[in-house]
Design a protein around this motif. Structure first.
Motif, PDB file in Angstrom:
ATOM      1  N   ASP A  86      31.709  34.995  44.523  1.00  0.00           N
ATOM      2  CA  ASP A  86      31.810  36.223  43.746  1.00  0.00           C
ATOM      3  C   ASP A  86      32.737  37.202  44.466  1.00  0.00           C
ATOM      4  OD1 ASP A  86      30.287  37.382  45.842  1.00  0.00           O
ATOM      5  OD2 ASP A  86      28.416  37.089  44.749  1.00  0.00           O
ATOM      6  N   PHE A  87      32.923  38.378  43.875  1.00  0.00           N
ATOM      7  CA  PHE A  87      33.891  39.334  44.422  1.00  0.00           C
ATOM      8  C   PHE A  87      33.514  39.789  45.823  1.00  0.00           C
ATOM      9  CE2 PHE A  87      35.474  43.721  44.934  1.00  0.00           C
ATOM     10  CZ  PHE A  87      36.842  43.487  44.814  1.00  0.00           C
ATOM     11  N   ASP A  88      32.242  40.085  46.051  1.00  0.00           N
ATOM     12  CA  ASP A  88      31.821  40.536  47.383  1.00  0.00           C
ATOM     13  C   ASP A  88      32.075  39.456  48.438  1.00  0.00           C
ATOM     14  OD1 ASP A  88      31.056  42.976  46.395  1.00  0.00           O
ATOM     15  OD2 ASP A  88      28.923  42.469  46.243  1.00  0.00           O
ATOM     16  N   ALA A  89      31.798  38.202  48.078  1.00  0.00           N
ATOM     17  CA  ALA A  89      32.046  37.106  49.011  1.00  0.00           C
ATOM     18  C   ALA A  89      33.543  36.929  49.259  1.00  0.00           C
ATOM     19  CB  ALA A  89      31.448  35.812  48.460  1.00  0.00           C
ATOM     20  N   GLN A  90      34.348  37.168  48.238  1.00  0.00           N
ATOM     21  CA  GLN A  90      35.799  37.070  48.382  1.00  0.00           C
ATOM     22  C   GLN A  90      36.320  38.118  49.359  1.00  0.00           C
ATOM     23  OE1 GLN A  90      38.112  38.186  44.910  1.00  0.00           O
ATOM     24  NE2 GLN A  90      39.612  36.568  45.338  1.00  0.00           N
ATOM     25  N   VAL A  91      35.838  39.344  49.218  1.00  0.00           N
ATOM     26  CA  VAL A  91      36.249  40.427  50.123  1.00  0.00           C
ATOM     27  C   VAL A  91      35.799  40.099  51.552  1.00  0.00           C
ATOM     28  CG1 VAL A  91      35.931  42.857  50.698  1.00  0.00           C
ATOM     29  CG2 VAL A  91      36.289  42.165  48.309  1.00  0.00           C
ATOM     30  N   ALA A  92      34.569  39.631  51.695  1.00  0.00           N
ATOM     31  CA  ALA A  92      34.043  39.319  53.029  1.00  0.00           C
ATOM     32  C   ALA A  92      34.855  38.209  53.690  1.00  0.00           C
ATOM     33  CB  ALA A  92      32.569  38.910  52.925  1.00  0.00           C
ATOM     34  N   ALA A  93      35.259  37.202  52.921  1.00  0.00           N
ATOM     35  CA  ALA A  93      36.028  36.090  53.478  1.00  0.00           C
ATOM     36  C   ALA A  93      37.417  36.546  53.919  1.00  0.00           C
ATOM     37  CB  ALA A  93      36.141  34.964  52.451  1.00  0.00           C
TER      38      ALA A  93
ATOM     39  N   PRO B 170      42.619  32.915  43.515  1.00  0.00           N
ATOM     40  CA  PRO B 170      42.608  34.372  43.638  1.00  0.00           C
ATOM     41  C   PRO B 170      41.490  35.067  42.852  1.00  0.00           C
ATOM     42  CG  PRO B 170      44.809  33.552  43.095  1.00  0.00           C
ATOM     43  CD  PRO B 170      43.844  32.430  42.869  1.00  0.00           C
ATOM     44  N   LEU B 171      40.824  34.338  41.962  1.00  0.00           N
ATOM     45  CA  LEU B 171      39.680  34.867  41.225  1.00  0.00           C
ATOM     46  C   LEU B 171      38.422  34.150  41.686  1.00  0.00           C
ATOM     47  CD1 LEU B 171      41.103  35.050  37.586  1.00  0.00           C
ATOM     48  CD2 LEU B 171      40.442  37.004  38.998  1.00  0.00           C
ATOM     49  N   PRO B 172      37.339  34.870  41.977  1.00  0.00           N
ATOM     50  CA  PRO B 172      36.101  34.220  42.421  1.00  0.00           C
ATOM     51  C   PRO B 172      35.460  33.406  41.302  1.00  0.00           C
ATOM     52  CG  PRO B 172      35.766  36.578  42.121  1.00  0.00           C
ATOM     53  CD  PRO B 172      37.234  36.343  41.955  1.00  0.00           C
ATOM     54  N   MET B 173      34.600  32.480  41.698  1.00  0.00           N
ATOM     55  CA  MET B 173      34.005  31.553  40.742  1.00  0.00           C
ATOM     56  C   MET B 173      33.188  32.273  39.667  1.00  0.00           C
ATOM     57  SD  MET B 173      35.204  28.699  41.688  1.00  0.00           S
ATOM     58  CE  MET B 173      34.271  27.647  40.571  1.00  0.00           C
ATOM     59  N   SER B 174      32.451  33.299  40.055  1.00  0.00           N
ATOM     60  CA  SER B 174      31.628  34.002  39.067  1.00  0.00           C
ATOM     61  C   SER B 174      32.491  34.671  38.004  1.00  0.00           C
ATOM     62  CB  SER B 174      30.744  35.043  39.759  1.00  0.00           C
ATOM     63  OG  SER B 174      31.531  36.033  40.402  1.00  0.00           O
ATOM     64  N   ARG B 175      33.677  35.119  38.394  1.00  0.00           N
ATOM     65  CA  ARG B 175      34.595  35.745  37.437  1.00  0.00           C
ATOM     66  C   ARG B 175      35.108  34.694  36.449  1.00  0.00           C
ATOM     67  NH1 ARG B 175      35.093  41.146  38.138  1.00  0.00           N
ATOM     68  NH2 ARG B 175      36.060  41.058  40.180  1.00  0.00           N
ATOM     69  N   LEU B 176      35.416  33.529  36.946  1.00  0.00           N
ATOM     70  CA  LEU B 176      35.865  32.449  36.063  1.00  0.00           C
ATOM     71  C   LEU B 176      34.758  32.066  35.084  1.00  0.00           C
ATOM     72  CD1 LEU B 176      37.681  30.084  38.618  1.00  0.00           C
ATOM     73  CD2 LEU B 176      38.677  31.872  37.191  1.00  0.00           C
ATOM     74  N   ALA B 177      33.538  31.939  35.603  1.00  0.00           N
ATOM     75  CA  ALA B 177      32.423  31.545  34.742  1.00  0.00           C
ATOM     76  C   ALA B 177      32.137  32.594  33.681  1.00  0.00           C
ATOM     77  CB  ALA B 177      31.180  31.304  35.599  1.00  0.00           C
ATOM     78  N   ARG B 178      32.180  33.854  34.082  1.00  0.00           N
ATOM     79  CA  ARG B 178      31.864  34.942  33.144  1.00  0.00           C
ATOM     80  C   ARG B 178      32.842  34.969  31.978  1.00  0.00           C
ATOM     81  NH1 ARG B 178      32.031  38.974  36.605  1.00  0.00           N
ATOM     82  NH2 ARG B 178      29.899  38.511  37.232  1.00  0.00           N
ATOM     83  N   HIS B 179      34.092  34.584  32.239  1.00  0.00           N
ATOM     84  CA  HIS B 179      35.106  34.638  31.185  1.00  0.00           C
ATOM     85  C   HIS B 179      35.446  33.260  30.629  1.00  0.00           C
ATOM     86  CE1 HIS B 179      35.862  38.936  31.765  1.00  0.00           C
ATOM     87  NE2 HIS B 179      35.696  38.704  33.045  1.00  0.00           N
ATOM     88  N   GLY B 180      34.653  32.252  31.024  1.00  0.00           N
ATOM     89  CA  GLY B 180      34.825  30.921  30.463  1.00  0.00           C
ATOM     90  C   GLY B 180      36.160  30.282  30.782  1.00  0.00           C
TER      91      GLY B 180
END
Length: 278
Positions: free
Chosen positions: A117-124, A176-186
């Motif tokens: 997710d976005f928070d994990a992306q920023v942390a990484a 460049p997009l986290p997995m949760s973002r991909l899932a949310r938008h299909g």
């Protein structure tokens, strides 16, 4: 810089961040070359970490940098940028661990996958870009200078740039997009290469989160180098403007290469802040 070998690395940095050409005019000429050398060095590490598709090749290049930095205090360095940096008294005032931290962080993240997710992306992303920010603030302002704002700006500005490479990096392990973002938008990985309403919505949401984070980082009031301050303000304007556009991905690209009076004003503000807090 008059040295051709060094200038080639500076040109690579300016190709990625063309707005920094404007910032050069606001940096004290007495220290400009060494500040520019550090910025070009940072870009070399970033290019090694993200620009080489074979992890083994990237690891070998980063290992070379680790060895170079480990011995540079004694030898003065072999690389053109290292020679400029370690000819300055500033280099010896920066602890060796701060020099090595970005290289070690870059090596550690070479085979990371797409964050959840976005928070994990920023942390990484924060590990490497935070280490670069800490080095830069130690160089500009002293080893004890706070670097939280610089860390956030460096991390989030990188993620804005990474998003602009969405189509190019659609097949890479780290998207460049986290997995949760991909899932949310299909969205599937293959669908990232082509414009669609779902991709626009996902890019717009990502840009909105990045703009929010950049705004908060710039409001912390901590020291930022002239280059980092301009980078952050440019990334914020880019993310905010593109997030509101009908075609956010296209607008992201347009804004990244745009310079003009607004860039000059941001550079002036960044230089004033650096001088005031330095």
């Amino acid at each position: 810089m008059s040295d051709g070998a060094t200038q080639s690395y500076v040109d690579k940095w300016l190709a990625v961040q063309p707005q920094q050409r404007i910032a050069l005019g606001f940096v004290d000429v007495a220290t400009r070359d060494e500040h520019v050398a550090l910025a070009a060095f940072e870009q070399e590490l970033i290019a090694s970490a993200y620009g080489i598709r074979e992890p083994q090749v990237a690891a070998a290049k980063l290992q070379w940098w680790a060895e170079e930095l480990s011995g540079a205090t004694a030898s003065g360095g072999r690389h053109p940028l290292t020679k400029v940096l370690f000819a300055s008294a500033r280099a010896r005032q920066v602890p060796s661990g701060i020099w090595l931290a970005p290289v070690l962080a870059a090596m550690a993240q070479l085979e990371q996958g797409t964050p959840s997710d976005f928070d994990a992306q920023v942390a990484a992303a924060r590990h490497m870009h935070g280490a670069l920010a800490a080095l830069e603030n130690a160089w500009w302002f002293g080893a004890d200078a706070p670097a939280e704002a610089a860390t956030r700006v460096a991390t989030l500005s990188h993620l804005v740039f990474a998003l602009s490479r969405l189509e190019l990096d659609a097949e890479r392990e780290r998207l460049p997009l986290p997995m949760s973002r991909l899932a949310r938008h299909g969205l599937s990985r293959a669908q990232l290469k082509d414009d669609s309403p779902a991709r626009r919505d996902a890019v717009r949401a990502q840009l909105g989160d990045l703009a929010k984070g950049l705004r908060a980082a710039l409001a912390l009031g901590e020291p930022l180098s002239t280059f980092r301050g301009l980078e952050g303000r440019t990334a914020l304007a880019t993310a905010h403007g593109a997030s509101r556009a009908a075609e956010p991905f296209a607008e992201l690209h347009r804004r990244q290469s745009r310079t003009g009076p607004a860039t000059a004003f941001r550079a002036w503000r960044a230089a004033r802040r650096a001088a005031r807090l330095g």
